[in-house]
Scaffold this motif. Structure first.
Motif, PDB file in Angstrom:
ATOM      1  N   ASN A  37     -34.601 -72.096   0.534  1.00  0.00           N
ATOM      2  CA  ASN A  37     -33.410 -72.657   1.882  1.00  0.00           C
ATOM      3  C   ASN A  37     -32.293 -72.988   1.134  1.00  0.00           C
ATOM      4  O   ASN A  37     -31.296 -73.627   1.890  1.00  0.00           O
ATOM      5  N   SER A  38     -31.960 -72.600  -0.112  1.00  0.00           N
ATOM      6  CA  SER A  38     -30.503 -72.514  -0.973  1.00  0.00           C
ATOM      7  C   SER A  38     -29.630 -71.675  -0.155  1.00  0.00           C
ATOM      8  O   SER A  38     -28.319 -72.144  -0.338  1.00  0.00           O
ATOM      9  N   VAL A  39     -29.853 -70.694   0.085  1.00  0.00           N
ATOM     10  CA  VAL A  39     -29.000 -69.697   0.887  1.00  0.00           C
ATOM     11  C   VAL A  39     -29.410 -69.430   2.094  1.00  0.00           C
ATOM     12  O   VAL A  39     -30.685 -68.944   2.376  1.00  0.00           O
ATOM     13  N   LYS A  40     -28.536 -69.497   3.200  1.00  0.00           N
ATOM     14  CA  LYS A  40     -28.767 -69.101   4.346  1.00  0.00           C
ATOM     15  C   LYS A  40     -27.835 -68.094   5.065  1.00  0.00           C
ATOM     16  O   LYS A  40     -26.539 -68.308   4.821  1.00  0.00           O
ATOM     17  N   ILE A  52     -22.379 -67.880   6.317  1.00  0.00           N
ATOM     18  CA  ILE A  52     -23.472 -67.775   5.107  1.00  0.00           C
ATOM     19  C   ILE A  52     -23.122 -69.430   4.420  1.00  0.00           C
ATOM     20  O   ILE A  52     -22.183 -69.806   4.610  1.00  0.00           O
ATOM     21  N   ASN A  53     -24.358 -69.959   4.058  1.00  0.00           N
ATOM     22  CA  ASN A  53     -24.251 -71.414   3.655  1.00  0.00           C
ATOM     23  C   ASN A  53     -25.243 -71.312   2.349  1.00  0.00           C
ATOM     24  O   ASN A  53     -26.147 -70.796   2.135  1.00  0.00           O
ATOM     25  N   LEU A  54     -24.317 -71.691   1.315  1.00  0.00           N
ATOM     26  CA  LEU A  54     -24.968 -71.713   0.038  1.00  0.00           C
ATOM     27  C   LEU A  54     -24.994 -73.182  -0.291  1.00  0.00           C
ATOM     28  O   LEU A  54     -23.868 -74.172  -0.313  1.00  0.00           O
ATOM     29  N   SER A  55     -26.194 -73.678  -0.867  1.00  0.00           N
ATOM     30  CA  SER A  55     -26.111 -75.391  -1.208  1.00  0.00           C
ATOM     31  C   SER A  55     -25.506 -75.551  -2.675  1.00  0.00           C
ATOM     32  O   SER A  55     -25.197 -74.521  -3.487  1.00  0.00           O
ATOM     33  N   LEU A  69     -29.895 -63.682  -4.185  1.00  0.00           N
ATOM     34  CA  LEU A  69     -30.490 -64.544  -3.149  1.00  0.00           C
ATOM     35  C   LEU A  69     -29.735 -64.344  -1.838  1.00  0.00           C
ATOM     36  O   LEU A  69     -30.212 -64.503  -0.815  1.00  0.00           O
ATOM     37  N   ILE A  70     -28.396 -64.102  -2.079  1.00  0.00           N
ATOM     38  CA  ILE A  70     -27.650 -63.590  -0.715  1.00  0.00           C
ATOM     39  C   ILE A  70     -28.238 -62.416  -0.263  1.00  0.00           C
ATOM     40  O   ILE A  70     -28.437 -62.346   0.883  1.00  0.00           O
ATOM     41  N   VAL A  71     -28.572 -61.390  -0.926  1.00  0.00           N
ATOM     42  CA  VAL A  71     -29.023 -60.074  -0.396  1.00  0.00           C
ATOM     43  C   VAL A  71     -30.509 -60.570   0.153  1.00  0.00           C
ATOM     44  O   VAL A  71     -30.605 -59.940   1.101  1.00  0.00           O
ATOM     45  N   ALA A  72     -31.305 -61.354  -0.479  1.00  0.00           N
ATOM     46  CA  ALA A  72     -32.687 -61.462  -0.072  1.00  0.00           C
ATOM     47  C   ALA A  72     -32.613 -62.245   1.146  1.00  0.00           C
ATOM     48  O   ALA A  72     -33.608 -62.119   2.392  1.00  0.00           O
ATOM     49  N   ALA A  73     -31.708 -63.218   1.601  1.00  0.00           N
ATOM     50  CA  ALA A  73     -31.456 -63.874   2.675  1.00  0.00           C
ATOM     51  C   ALA A  73     -30.938 -62.914   3.864  1.00  0.00           C
ATOM     52  O   ALA A  73     -31.423 -63.076   4.917  1.00  0.00           O
TER      53      ALA A  73
END
Length: 105
Positions: A37-40, A52-55, A69-73
């Motif tokens: 959940n660090s990238v949404k 887009i939300n990045l922790s 992680l952005i691609v995966a989200a």
């Protein structure tokens, strides 16, 4: 002749329900996540990324990891959107006697 009229009436009813579903689909929002959940990533029903939300913790990582992680989200959100879209279309098509009806996504 009445069978043909019934078929046309059902087709018109299905068309109206499909139009209604298309409007509902436009209003769908789904969230995809990655990296615990660090990238949404949030997509709307038209498959547009709207947020887009990045922790803060993830921003300390290497650029390549963040990009992955952005691609995966995003892919996770697309999968969720496809599922919700298919579900909405199936609701519209149910009761019309169309066995195995699947929306072409």
């Amino acid at each position: 002749m009445t069978d043909f009229t019934k078929i046309l009436d059902k087709a018109k009813e299905l068309e109206a329900k499909m139009k209604e579903s298309q409007e509902k689909i436009k209003n769908i929002q789904v969230e995809g996540t990655s990296g615990s959940n660090s990238v949404k990533v949030t997509l709307n029903g038209e498959n547009e990324m709207i947020k887009i939300n990045l922790s803060d913790e993830i921003l300390k990582e290497n650029k390549i990891i963040i990009e992955d992680l952005i691609v995966a989200a995003h892919n996770n959100a697309k999968s969720e959107l496809k599922s919700k879209t298919s579900e909405e279309i199936s609701k519209s098509a149910s009761g019309f006697g169309i066995p195995g009806f699947k929306w072409p996504l």
